[in-house]
Enzyme design. Structure first.
Site, PDB file in Angstrom:
ATOM      1  N   HIS A 104       0.855  -1.188   0.000  1.00 17.65           N
ATOM      2  CA  HIS A 104       0.000   0.000   0.000  1.00 17.65           C
ATOM      3  C   HIS A 104       0.894   1.242   0.000  1.00 17.65           C
ATOM      4  O   HIS A 104       1.900   1.277   0.712  1.00 17.65           O
ATOM      5  CB  HIS A 104      -0.898  -0.008   1.242  1.00 17.65           C
ATOM      6  CG  HIS A 104      -1.884   1.115   1.241  1.00 17.65           C
ATOM      7  ND1 HIS A 104      -3.018   1.097   0.461  1.00 17.65           N
ATOM      8  CD2 HIS A 104      -1.878   2.306   1.892  1.00 17.65           C
ATOM      9  CE1 HIS A 104      -3.684   2.230   0.651  1.00 17.65           C
ATOM     10  NE2 HIS A 104      -3.015   2.975   1.510  1.00 17.65           N
ATOM     11  N   ASP A 145      -6.711  -2.909   3.721  1.00 14.83           N
ATOM     12  CA  ASP A 145      -5.529  -2.329   4.359  1.00 14.83           C
ATOM     13  C   ASP A 145      -5.487  -2.466   5.880  1.00 14.83           C
ATOM     14  O   ASP A 145      -4.890  -1.642   6.560  1.00 14.83           O
ATOM     15  CB  ASP A 145      -5.395  -0.843   3.976  1.00 14.83           C
ATOM     16  CG  ASP A 145      -5.401  -0.644   2.477  1.00 14.83           C
ATOM     17  OD1 ASP A 145      -4.829  -1.489   1.763  1.00 14.83           O
ATOM     18  OD2 ASP A 145      -6.001   0.341   2.009  1.00 14.83           O
TER      19      ASP A 145
END
Length: 191
Positions: A104, A145
């Site tokens: 990410h 995430d």
């Protein structure tokens, strides 16, 4: 030998970097590139580098059977998401528990979650006048995430930086660290 599948939805620059990193490795082989986008440039990159690539539309991901069948057919041991723009369904996560990682483009938990990807993240970082940003490599769970963090690397964000400047810095961190972290995880898991 551990066989890895790389999941991507777009151009595949991280995929190419990872494939090149593992070329000639006798312990790890990139066995498959899998996408949810038949038009993604990642297919051309994979073809050029001699790695099979397959497309499963989002509906097949939701249903999961076709995707799991493909992964089994290539004897996949581990999955790395590299610009994959779809939340994996529980059936795939359960089948590969603690064997799926994602990268990410922020220092999670900041700037994560649904809709926070690519330029959206970099624009938010610049708008918030952050002094630093970076990358997070984490295990994949059932939420965007939120999986356990494996690794983070940071870069400075200057007051004069545009989102495009931050993006360039983040790409450099991704290219430098993601393949090494994948290799380290596989060694820890006995691969």
């Amino acid at each position: 030998m551990k066989k890895i599948a790389l999941f991507a939805s777009g151009s595949g620059t991280n995929v190419e970097n990872i494939i090149r990193y593992f070329e000639g490795n006798t312990d790890v082989r990139i066995a498959l590139v899998l996408s949810n986008n038949s038009e993604a440039c990642v297919h051309e990159r994979a073809r050029r580098l001699g790695v099979p690539s397959v497309t499963h539309p989002n509906a097949e991901f939701r249903e999961s059977t076709h995707v799991l069948h493909t992964l089994a057919g290539y004897e996949i041991d581990f999955i790395a998401l590299a610009g994959f723009m779809y939340l994996l369904p529980p059936a795939i996560i359960d089948a590969y528990q603690n064997r799926i990682v994602n990268i990410h483009p922020s220092l999670l938990p900041k700037y994560g979650g649904k809709g926070m990807y690519g330029h959206h993240v970099h624009e938010a970082v610049v708008a918030a006048n952050e002094k630093q940003s970076g990358i997070t490599i984490h295990y994949v769970d059932n939420h965007y995430d939120e999986g356990d963090i494996v690794f983070q690397a940071r870069c400075e964000v200057l007051p004069t930086d545009t989102p495009a400047d931050v993006e360039r810095k983040i790409h450099q961190l991704e290219y430098l660290h993601y393949p090494h972290v994948i290799e380290s995880i596989l060694k820890e898991k006995g691969g």
